[in-house]
Write a protein that holds these residues in place. Structure first.
Motif, short mmCIF file in Angstrom:
data_model
loop_
_atom_site.label_atom_id
_atom_site.label_comp_id
_atom_site.label_asym_id
_atom_site.label_seq_id
_atom_site.Cartn_x
_atom_site.Cartn_y
_atom_site.Cartn_z
N ARG A 470 -13.02 2.21 -6.63
CA ARG A 470 -12.07 2.24 -5.53
C ARG A 470 -12.01 3.58 -4.82
O ARG A 470 -12.04 3.65 -3.59
N ALA A 471 -11.95 4.66 -5.60
CA ALA A 471 -11.79 5.99 -4.99
C ALA A 471 -12.97 6.31 -4.07
O ALA A 471 -12.79 6.75 -2.93
N THR A 494 -9.39 -14.32 -1.38
CA THR A 494 -10.15 -14.79 -2.54
C THR A 494 -10.26 -13.71 -3.61
O THR A 494 -10.66 -13.99 -4.73
N GLY A 495 -9.94 -12.48 -3.27
CA GLY A 495 -10.14 -11.38 -4.22
C GLY A 495 -8.85 -10.93 -4.86
O GLY A 495 -8.04 -11.73 -5.30
N TYR A 496 -8.65 -9.61 -4.86
CA TYR A 496 -7.50 -9.04 -5.58
C TYR A 496 -6.41 -8.65 -4.59
O TYR A 496 -5.87 -7.56 -4.66
N TYR A 501 -3.12 -2.12 -1.09
CA TYR A 501 -4.49 -1.74 -0.70
C TYR A 501 -4.79 -2.22 0.72
O TYR A 501 -5.49 -1.57 1.48
N LEU A 502 -4.22 -3.37 1.10
CA LEU A 502 -4.42 -3.87 2.47
C LEU A 502 -3.90 -2.84 3.48
O LEU A 502 -4.49 -2.62 4.53
N ASP A 539 1.63 -7.83 11.23
CA ASP A 539 2.67 -6.82 10.94
C ASP A 539 2.04 -5.49 10.55
O ASP A 539 2.59 -4.43 10.80
N LEU A 540 0.85 -5.57 9.89
CA LEU A 540 0.14 -4.35 9.49
C LEU A 540 -0.85 -3.90 10.57
O LEU A 540 -1.72 -3.07 10.33
#
Length: 604
Positions: A470-471, A494-496, A501-502, A539-540
């Motif tokens: 991730r980093a 479909t993922g995490y 994170y979004l 919204d994001l």
């Protein structure tokens, strides 16, 4: 003639030395038979044997001119060789006071000569002997010859035991010995006899690596020792176990073993082992069983089949799996595809790109295309990307593949933009690419080379790819965004999916996976989910693309929910460049032209 001239202690040590060599009751071996034939030829006699002296019998590891594999030890001349540790020659058994009433004399043997088989530690295992049905003398040259042949037998025994035949950790016969014993067994048993072989795999490579990192290399010795003890106890002294790889042991089932009963027994052994384990680190032990035919199946194939079955057993509830040709065919095809893909990258005509349009829902304008890789293999024909792409992503070819796609896609995009088609090109990026130190520099250089503005490129990244490292992935994405390249989160949902994170990924677009979009008009749960995804993304401040739009009804619902763009068969399938150009000119307006009315939505 009694065999008590060795002390009880000496005899016990001698028998122990003999048993450790694991020669007794093993199949005939060409390596020994060659020497025995030489002995018979040297003396021009009908009978020769490598005779090993067990507690109460003479057992023949190798024999010429004799049908039986053993005779009683009592009053046997080879036993006297063992007792004295010297060569013994009996010119005529019938007149010899020790042996005139022996088993051999009664069976018609008159002449005997035997040279001792001595270990380095001074234990006599038996004799290299020659026998004849007529009395005869022996010359000095023949004495020396027989002594040399006995030394050759011992050299062969030590060679088999020490060099390349015995695992140094467990002291058990290894893979080389298994291969040799299988070929010897094929000579001894009926050709084509169906047998079962089992491979016990003590741990997965990952478990082993983790355990050794945590506990040191001695840990492997510990689990091996424990497994050896338990296997020997379960199989009993008559069955040979081979240590064929650091954590793998192989043995054969008895002839005529029933495969179901054998597997049930192995399953029970695994359960018992799990209960009795003292190892301080949990590992997953599996067993693979392979049926094979003696003399017809290649031993290396049998090993591979067992390994394959043991690996497949990781997925089952019972950790015992019989080799399946069907599953193996799937694995072999995967392996073949990965190997062939490297050649496809080098070839000029196997790989190509097709392009699927992205349509703005509210206006019907085609704003961009997604570049999709296709593979036409010279033998297999068209290979589905759903089959080959997940395989490639797990290999070192992922880097080269993305670079190939990027270079081709940007070259096509430059040609289109120069012709007035002001499109954005989307390219899929795998997890591996996000950890490449030079990936951002490569992308920027490709854009510069084709004189393209960075916003003309959108890189699509799956959620699962973002979680791999991730980093490092976030660092790469931030650098790409800073360079002006657009980013999209692919297969959203479909993922995490995590809101945190979004929010942190610098992506301008969220692509809703087609599994949510299909049947949207008939599944109210999907409708609720998709509506929420669209609202959340807006919204994001992310734009939303829906994949897999196949009907006008679904398009209408997405429009009502405010979805920005769509892809799918309702508009167009992925097309070759020239087909896309015809399609776009015939049916769809482009950003430079006048806006098309929303009614054009489903005119494809």
């Amino acid at each position: 003639m009694s065999h008590h001239s060795l002390s009880a202690q000496q005899e016990s040590e001698r028998l122990d030395a003999l048993r450790k060599l694991e020669l007794l009751d093993t199949p005939p071996s060409e390596a020994f038979d060659r020497i025995t034939r030489m002995a018979a030829q040297l003396f021009n006699l009908p009978v020769a044997a490598v005779s090993l002296t067990d507690a109460d019998r003479q057992w023949f590891k190798s024999r010429v001119g004799v049908d039986h594999t053993s005779i009683p030890r009592e009053n046997a001349p080879c036993a006297k060789v063992v007792d004295n540790g010297d060569m013994l020659v009996v010119a005529d058994m019938r007149t010899d006071e020790c042996f005139h009433d022996s088993h051999l004399a009664r069976s018609g043997v008159r002449f005997y000569a035997g040279a001792p088989l001595m270990t380095r530690d001074g234990h006599c295992l038996g004799a290299m002997c020659v026998l004849g049905t007529e009395p005869r003398a022996i010359t000095e040259a023949e004495r020396e010859g027989l002594t040399d042949l006995a030394s050759m037998v011992m050299a062969q025994i030590e060679l088999q035991h020490a060099i390349g035949r015995i695992d140094p950790v467990s002291g058990m016969p290894n893979r080389n010995q298994f291969i040799e014993d299988m070929s010897d067994l094929a000579i001894e048993r009926p050709r084509g006899e169906t047998r079962l072989a089992a491979m016990v795999n003590l741990a997965t490579p990952e478990q082993l690596s983790d355990a050794m990192r945590a506990m040191g290399a001695g840990y492997l010795d510990e689990i091996v020792d424990e497994a050896v003890r338990m296997l020997r106890a379960a199989l009993g002294p008559g069955r040979k176990v081979y240590h064929v790889a650091p954590t793998q042991f192989v043995f054969l089932a008895e002839p005529d073993a029933d495969v179901q009963r054998f597997c049930d027994w192995l399953g029970c052994w695994l359960e018992l082992r799990a209960d009795a384990m003292t190892s301080r680190f949990m590992t997953t032990t599996t067993i693979g069983v392979a049926p094979f035919q003696l003399g017809k199946s290649d031993t290396l194939d049998v090993l591979r089949d067992m390994h394959s079955a043991a690996h497949d057993a990781l997925d089952g509830s019972r950790r015992v799996r019989v080799f399946s040709a069907e599953q193996n065919a799937v694995f072999l095809r995967r392996f073949y595809l990965v190997n062939e893909f490297g050649a496809a990258l080098e070839s000029a005509d196997q790989l190509r790109l097709v392009f699927q349009p992205k349509v703005e829902l509210s206006t019907g304008r085609c704003l961009g295309v997604e570049a999709l890789l296709r593979w036409n293999h010279p033998v297999l024909g068209e290979v589905s990307p759903g089959e080959f792409f997940p395989l490639i992503e797990q290999t070192s070819l992922a880097r080269a593949t993305t670079r190939w796609v990027l270079a081709q896609a940007l070259q096509q995009l430059a040609a289109w933009r120069n012709a007035g088609l002001m499109l954005q090109m989307a390219v899929n990026v795998s997890a591996v690419n996000l950890t490449e130190a030079d990936f951002v520099a490569y992308v920027v250089e490709q854009l510069r080379r084709h004189a393209l503005p960075p916003e003309a490129l959108a890189l699509e990244i799956t959620e699962s790819a973002l979680m791999k490292n991730r980093a490092l992935a976030m660092k790469t994405l931030d650098a790409l965004a800073a360079a002006g390249v657009h980013l999209a989160i692919d297969d959203f949902g479909t993922g995490y999916s995590s809101l945190a994170y979004l929010q942190s990924v610098p992506a301008k677009v969220v692509k809703i996976d087609q599994s949510f979009v299909r049947d949207l008009d008939t599944d109210k749960h999907k409708r609720a989910l998709v509506s929420t995804m669209i609202k959340l993304s807006h919204d994001l401040e992310r734009r939303v693309v829906a994949e897999g739009v196949e009907t006008a009804a679904v398009a209408t619902l997405l429009l009502a929910d405010g979805c920005d763009q769509v892809q799918g068969y309702l508009y167009a399938r992925p097309m070759a460049p020239e087909d896309f150009e015809r399609w776009v000119c015939a049916k769809w307006t482009l950003p430079r032209e006048r806006k098309a009315p929303a009614q054009m939505l489903a005119c494809a």
